[in-house]
Design a protein around this motif. Sequence first.
Motif, short mmCIF file in Angstrom:
data_model
loop_
_atom_site.label_atom_id
_atom_site.label_comp_id
_atom_site.label_asym_id
_atom_site.label_seq_id
_atom_site.Cartn_x
_atom_site.Cartn_y
_atom_site.Cartn_z
N PHE A 2 0.84 -1.20 0.00
CA PHE A 2 0.00 0.00 0.00
C PHE A 2 0.87 1.25 0.00
CE2 PHE A 2 -2.44 -3.31 2.24
CZ PHE A 2 -3.58 -3.34 1.44
N ASP A 3 0.32 2.33 -0.56
CA ASP A 3 1.04 3.60 -0.62
C ASP A 3 0.78 4.48 0.60
OD1 ASP A 3 2.16 3.03 -3.13
OD2 ASP A 3 0.34 3.72 -4.15
N HIS A 4 -0.29 4.17 1.33
CA HIS A 4 -0.62 4.98 2.50
C HIS A 4 -1.33 4.07 3.51
CE1 HIS A 4 -2.61 8.08 4.99
NE2 HIS A 4 -1.64 8.89 4.57
N ILE A 5 -1.14 4.34 4.78
CA ILE A 5 -1.73 3.49 5.81
C ILE A 5 -3.25 3.43 5.73
CG2 ILE A 5 -1.82 5.34 7.53
CD1 ILE A 5 -1.08 1.57 8.12
N ALA A 6 -3.88 4.50 5.24
CA ALA A 6 -5.34 4.50 5.13
C ALA A 6 -5.83 3.41 4.18
CB ALA A 6 -5.84 5.87 4.66
N ASP A 7 -5.07 3.14 3.12
CA ASP A 7 -5.46 2.10 2.17
C ASP A 7 -5.41 0.72 2.82
OD1 ASP A 7 -5.80 3.79 -0.21
OD2 ASP A 7 -3.65 4.12 -0.01
N ARG A 19 -22.99 -21.18 11.78
CA ARG A 19 -23.29 -21.94 10.56
C ARG A 19 -23.55 -21.04 9.37
NH1 ARG A 19 -28.40 -25.90 10.59
NH2 ARG A 19 -29.40 -23.88 10.98
N ASN A 20 -24.43 -20.07 9.51
CA ASN A 20 -24.75 -19.19 8.38
C ASN A 20 -24.61 -17.71 8.75
OD1 ASN A 20 -27.11 -19.30 10.04
ND2 ASN A 20 -28.34 -18.49 8.35
N MET A 21 -23.86 -17.43 9.82
CA MET A 21 -23.68 -16.04 10.24
C MET A 21 -22.21 -15.64 10.11
SD MET A 21 -24.88 -14.06 13.71
CE MET A 21 -23.72 -14.88 14.79
N TYR A 22 -22.00 -14.52 9.44
CA TYR A 22 -20.66 -14.01 9.17
C TYR A 22 -20.58 -12.55 9.62
CZ TYR A 22 -20.77 -17.95 5.84
OH TYR A 22 -20.91 -19.18 5.26
N VAL A 23 -19.36 -12.10 9.84
CA VAL A 23 -19.14 -10.70 10.17
C VAL A 23 -18.19 -10.09 9.14
CG1 VAL A 23 -17.24 -11.22 11.78
CG2 VAL A 23 -18.45 -9.04 11.94
N LEU A 24 -18.51 -8.87 8.72
CA LEU A 24 -17.63 -8.07 7.88
C LEU A 24 -16.94 -7.10 8.84
CD1 LEU A 24 -16.69 -7.29 5.00
CD2 LEU A 24 -18.62 -5.69 4.92
N ARG A 25 -15.72 -7.42 9.24
CA ARG A 25 -15.04 -6.74 10.33
C ARG A 25 -14.03 -5.72 9.80
NH1 ARG A 25 -9.71 -5.80 12.45
NH2 ARG A 25 -9.93 -5.52 14.70
N PHE A 26 -14.24 -4.46 10.20
CA PHE A 26 -13.36 -3.37 9.80
C PHE A 26 -12.57 -2.85 10.99
CE2 PHE A 26 -16.82 -3.23 6.76
CZ PHE A 26 -16.23 -2.85 5.56
N GLU A 27 -11.41 -2.28 10.71
CA GLU A 27 -10.76 -1.46 11.72
C GLU A 27 -11.47 -0.10 11.76
OE1 GLU A 27 -6.36 0.30 12.95
OE2 GLU A 27 -6.53 -1.22 11.40
N MET A 28 -11.83 0.42 10.60
CA MET A 28 -12.56 1.68 10.53
C MET A 28 -13.24 1.77 9.16
SD MET A 28 -11.17 5.45 11.58
CE MET A 28 -10.52 4.78 13.09
N MET A 29 -14.52 1.47 9.11
CA MET A 29 -15.23 1.31 7.85
C MET A 29 -15.30 2.59 7.02
SD MET A 29 -19.08 -0.12 7.27
CE MET A 29 -19.58 -0.74 5.67
N LYS A 30 -15.47 3.73 7.68
CA LYS A 30 -15.73 4.95 6.93
C LYS A 30 -14.52 5.48 6.17
CE LYS A 30 -19.77 6.52 9.47
NZ LYS A 30 -20.41 7.60 10.26
N ILE A 31 -13.36 4.83 6.34
CA ILE A 31 -12.21 5.18 5.50
C ILE A 31 -12.54 4.93 4.04
CG2 ILE A 31 -9.79 4.65 4.99
CD1 ILE A 31 -9.38 3.98 7.90
N TYR A 32 -13.32 3.86 3.79
CA TYR A 32 -13.73 3.58 2.40
C TYR A 32 -14.39 4.80 1.76
CZ TYR A 32 -13.16 -1.40 1.21
OH TYR A 32 -12.66 -2.61 0.83
N SER A 33 -15.38 5.37 2.44
CA SER A 33 -16.12 6.47 1.83
C SER A 33 -15.30 7.75 1.81
CB SER A 33 -17.45 6.69 2.56
OG SER A 33 -17.26 7.04 3.90
N TYR A 72 -4.01 12.88 0.76
CA TYR A 72 -4.13 13.72 -0.43
C TYR A 72 -3.61 15.14 -0.23
CZ TYR A 72 -6.79 10.03 -2.71
OH TYR A 72 -7.17 8.85 -3.29
N GLY A 73 -3.02 15.43 0.93
CA GLY A 73 -2.42 16.75 1.14
C GLY A 73 -3.43 17.86 1.29
#
Length: 342
Positions: A2-7, A19-33, A72-73
């Motif tokens: 990666f070029d930056h820790i945020a990525d 059995r049929n339950m999963y988690v989508l686990r983020f360190e910090m989800m809103k970094i995506y947006s 992004y400066g």
Amino acid sequence: MFDHIADAMKQPDVVRLDRNMYVLRFEMMKIYSALEAVRHLLATGVVQPGDTLMDSSSGTYGYSLALACHKYGMKCRIVCSTKLDDHVRRQFEMLGAQVDRVEIPPGPMVDKMDQGARLRRVAQILDTEHNVHWMQQYHDEVHYLGYRECAEMLQKEFGGEPLTLVGGVGTGASTGGLTTYLRELNDDVELVGVQPFESVTFGSDPVEDPVASISGIGSPIVMRNVRYELYDRVHWVGYDSAVTATTDLFRRHALYAGMSSGCNYLAARWEAARDPGRPCLFIAADTGHRYTDTVYSRPQGEARVEELAPRCIDSLDQLAFPWSVMDWGRRPFHPVSKENPS
């Protein structure tokens, strides 16, 4: 590489918990947006290099925006409440963000007044300062864009099979963005939204939580990024039930996550049991470190998660504390805010 820790930080993990339950686990989800929003605004000329990007946040969006501005400066300004943890404030400032705290007189209405007061401060800044762009995480659909990448990852992970996604509604961008792009790839994706009581977003504002409001997944103001037509079902969860679920998630599955994750976990347990043959994926949007001295310091003796069950309702006037669920049916809704919605 990666070029930056945020990525690196934005990358989630998919973990099977049952059995049929999963988690989508983020360190910090809103970094995506935040990352994609800043990139897009620069690419389209809406903002210029060196401008100040500002928003109202006392949580993960503020941190995500500070990281995106660092990459992004751009200059960053966070309007927050006095509830902001000093450790987080120092991290904001070390990343180069200017922190603007809004003081609210102490009292029983402090939580309800907080969001409106912050938005009034944002309006003052926009009126008096130049080269400041309000990111409007509540209203600007640019915050949907970053979740396309995550949706494509989930499509590969689950191979296009039917999927139920459970997540806190909040600003609408995370669950809305993920579902919008998932449904472009898979026509059998159910979206289950999770709300606190006292939120105008799905009309639970008349029902008071006697303990506290759950921050981050509901709001006293109207958020235009919430697309009601995306949601199949909605769960409303009270504070004490959320605490029980959050601590159970850690004890049972070793997942140290925030309070919204506990709410989502509680709803996902019910959803997964309701249709055992269908994968159910809930969102854990951040870690539990902000709750070390609150949720995770509660004494033993709360109700066991197995003892909790929702009241199934058919209309909003049947909403009842501490946990209700209703088929929403992807219908429109027009909430009315008691705060200034701008």
